[in-house]
Design a protein around this motif. Structure first.
Motif, PDB file in Angstrom:
ATOM      1  N   ALA A   8       0.831  -1.196   0.000  1.00 46.35           N
ATOM      2  CA  ALA A   8       0.000   0.000   0.000  1.00 46.35           C
ATOM      3  C   ALA A   8       0.870   1.253   0.000  1.00 46.35           C
ATOM      4  N   GLU A   9       1.996   1.179   0.688  1.00 39.31           N
ATOM      5  CA  GLU A   9       2.899   2.337   0.759  1.00 39.31           C
ATOM      6  C   GLU A   9       3.416   2.726  -0.626  1.00 39.31           C
ATOM      7  N   SER A  10       3.781   1.731  -1.424  1.00 36.67           N
ATOM      8  CA  SER A  10       4.322   2.040  -2.748  1.00 36.67           C
ATOM      9  C   SER A  10       3.227   2.592  -3.664  1.00 36.67           C
ATOM     10  N   TYR A  11       2.011   2.068  -3.536  1.00 37.55           N
ATOM     11  CA  TYR A  11       0.901   2.626  -4.313  1.00 37.55           C
ATOM     12  C   TYR A  11       0.669   4.083  -3.933  1.00 37.55           C
ATOM     13  N   TRP A  12       0.632   4.387  -2.648  1.00 32.57           N
ATOM     14  CA  TRP A  12       0.397   5.753  -2.187  1.00 32.57           C
ATOM     15  C   TRP A  12       1.486   6.699  -2.709  1.00 32.57           C
ATOM     16  N   GLU A  13       2.722   6.280  -2.633  1.00 31.53           N
ATOM     17  CA  GLU A  13       3.829   7.115  -3.106  1.00 31.53           C
ATOM     18  C   GLU A  13       3.709   7.353  -4.608  1.00 31.53           C
ATOM     19  N   PHE A  14       3.403   6.300  -5.356  1.00 33.20           N
ATOM     20  CA  PHE A  14       3.245   6.395  -6.803  1.00 33.20           C
ATOM     21  C   PHE A  14       2.159   7.403  -7.167  1.00 33.20           C
ATOM     22  N   MET A  15       0.985   7.266  -6.562  1.00 29.59           N
ATOM     23  CA  MET A  15      -0.143   8.124  -6.909  1.00 29.59           C
ATOM     24  C   MET A  15       0.097   9.579  -6.522  1.00 29.59           C
ATOM     25  N   THR A  16       0.734   9.818  -5.415  1.00 30.41           N
ATOM     26  CA  THR A  16       0.981  11.204  -5.014  1.00 30.41           C
ATOM     27  C   THR A  16       2.120  11.827  -5.821  1.00 30.41           C
ATOM     28  N   ASP A  17       2.942  10.999  -6.452  1.00 30.44           N
ATOM     29  CA  ASP A  17       4.025  11.510  -7.293  1.00 30.44           C
ATOM     30  C   ASP A  17       3.590  11.795  -8.728  1.00 30.44           C
ATOM     31  N   ILE A  18       2.634  11.003  -9.258  1.00 31.68           N
ATOM     32  CA  ILE A  18       2.330  11.107 -10.690  1.00 31.68           C
ATOM     33  C   ILE A  18       0.936  11.637 -11.006  1.00 31.68           C
ATOM     34  N   ALA A  19       0.003  11.563 -10.059  1.00 32.55           N
ATOM     35  CA  ALA A  19      -1.387  11.930 -10.335  1.00 32.55           C
ATOM     36  C   ALA A  19      -1.671  13.354  -9.864  1.00 32.55           C
ATOM     37  N   THR A  20      -1.814  14.261 -10.802  1.00 33.77           N
ATOM     38  CA  THR A  20      -2.031  15.663 -10.442  1.00 33.77           C
ATOM     39  C   THR A  20      -3.323  15.857  -9.657  1.00 33.77           C
ATOM     40  N   THR A  21      -4.382  15.145 -10.046  1.00 35.20           N
ATOM     41  CA  THR A  21      -5.664  15.311  -9.360  1.00 35.20           C
ATOM     42  C   THR A  21      -5.589  14.858  -7.909  1.00 35.20           C
ATOM     43  N   VAL A  22      -4.810  13.813  -7.650  1.00 34.64           N
ATOM     44  CA  VAL A  22      -4.631  13.328  -6.274  1.00 34.64           C
ATOM     45  C   VAL A  22      -3.884  14.367  -5.453  1.00 34.64           C
ATOM     46  N   ALA A  23      -2.787  14.859  -5.984  1.00 33.00           N
ATOM     47  CA  ALA A  23      -1.971  15.821  -5.249  1.00 33.00           C
ATOM     48  C   ALA A  23      -2.748  17.105  -4.959  1.00 33.00           C
TER      49      ALA A  23
END
Length: 282
Positions: free
Chosen positions: A222-237
């Motif tokens: 789950a940690e790697s998914y969270w890091e990935f999404m917050t790094d690449i997904a503008t809408t998430v950030a």
């Protein structure tokens, strides 16, 4: 409309410049995940070794660099509104010793190329973010030669894409975000069945086909998914940036709990569904 579209383009340019570092960081994971979508698109383009090809919203370079390898006697032009994203693509092209590529920072709704220039024109995971998609489609069709193939890949419905809807839905729940007006730029804007076929036909393209491709986004934790999404997904950030610290903590906790539903064989596997559409310029 013009002023609003210009404002959205400038916001997107700044955002993608900022997130280019994240896309560079996660490049191997992004390549593996997006490969089935890019491969399906390239089959529709019917490339030749000497094809002249235009990639609209090329981002960090895929599948354009793969196209360049398949068309060694031709040329591939990569365009994007973000200079930062294209710089990553240039670095990757240099590392692969690809000499048949060009890079152009420009707006998809005002492509700086003559009519009837390219043997194939495509846009992978970009159309849904354009302020005026019809204008971009007209430009893609305009720059294609008669007989050329024009293609696109867009994300399917939210329910078919838990890789994104899981975290975005959790953010929306905690922040009680208003539902954006229909037609606003966003991940699932082009998802309704037949939407892309109509858009391609309205741009003057013929023999239009549309179908879905599925794959999984896979992470070990789950940690790697969270890091990935917050790094690449503008809408998430953006959503997380507008939440206070307590809300961000709750969002993260809820996302981790929901990810447990997607654990299979020691990994988290999140369905990813996209629509591939292609047509021919008469």
């Amino acid at each position: 409309m013009l002023a609003s579209a210009d404002r959205v383009r400038e916001e997107q340019r700044l955002l993608w410049d900022e997130f280019s570092a994240g896309w560079k960081k996660w490049d191997p994971e992004l390549l593996g995940w997006h490969a089935p979508f890019g491969d399906a698109l390239l089959r529709e383009l019917r490339l030749r070794p000497d094809s002249e090809v235009l990639d609209v919203a090329a981002g960090t370079g895929e599948p354009a660099l793969n196209v360049a390898a398949q068309a060694p006697e031709g040329r591939v032009v990569l365009t994007d509104i973000s200079a930062g994203m294209l710089r990553v693509a240039e670095e990757k092209a240099a590392a692969r010793n690809l000499s048949n590529v060009d890079f152009e920072v420009c707006d998809a709704a005002a492509l700086p190329f003559r009519d009837n220039t390219f043997d194939a024109v495509y846009c992978r995971f970009g159309l849904m973010f354009f302020p005026v998609m019809s204008a971009a489609m007209r430009e893609m069709a305009r720059t294609a030669k008669p007989g050329a193939r024009v293609g696109a890949v867009v994300w399917g419905r939210a329910a078919q894409n838990p890789w994104a809807s899981l975290i975005l839905g959790t953010i929306a729940h905690h922040r009680e975000l208003p539902i954006p007006p229909a037609g606003n730029p966003g991940l699932f804007r082009c998802a309704p069945t037949g939407f892309m076929t109509r858009m391609f036909k309205e741009a003057g393209l013929a023999d239009v086909t549309e179908y879905q491709v599925n794959t999984d986004l896979v992470f070990e934790s789950a940690e790697s998914y969270w890091e990935f999404m917050t790094d690449i997904a503008t809408t998430v950030a953006i959503g997380l940036a507008k939440a206070d610290e307590a809300s961000r903590t709750l969002i993260r906790s809820d996302v981790f709990a929901l990810l447990g539903r997607y654990e299979h064989d020691g990994a988290i596997r999140l369905r990813s569904t996209a629509t591939v559409v292609a047509g021919t310029k008469p």
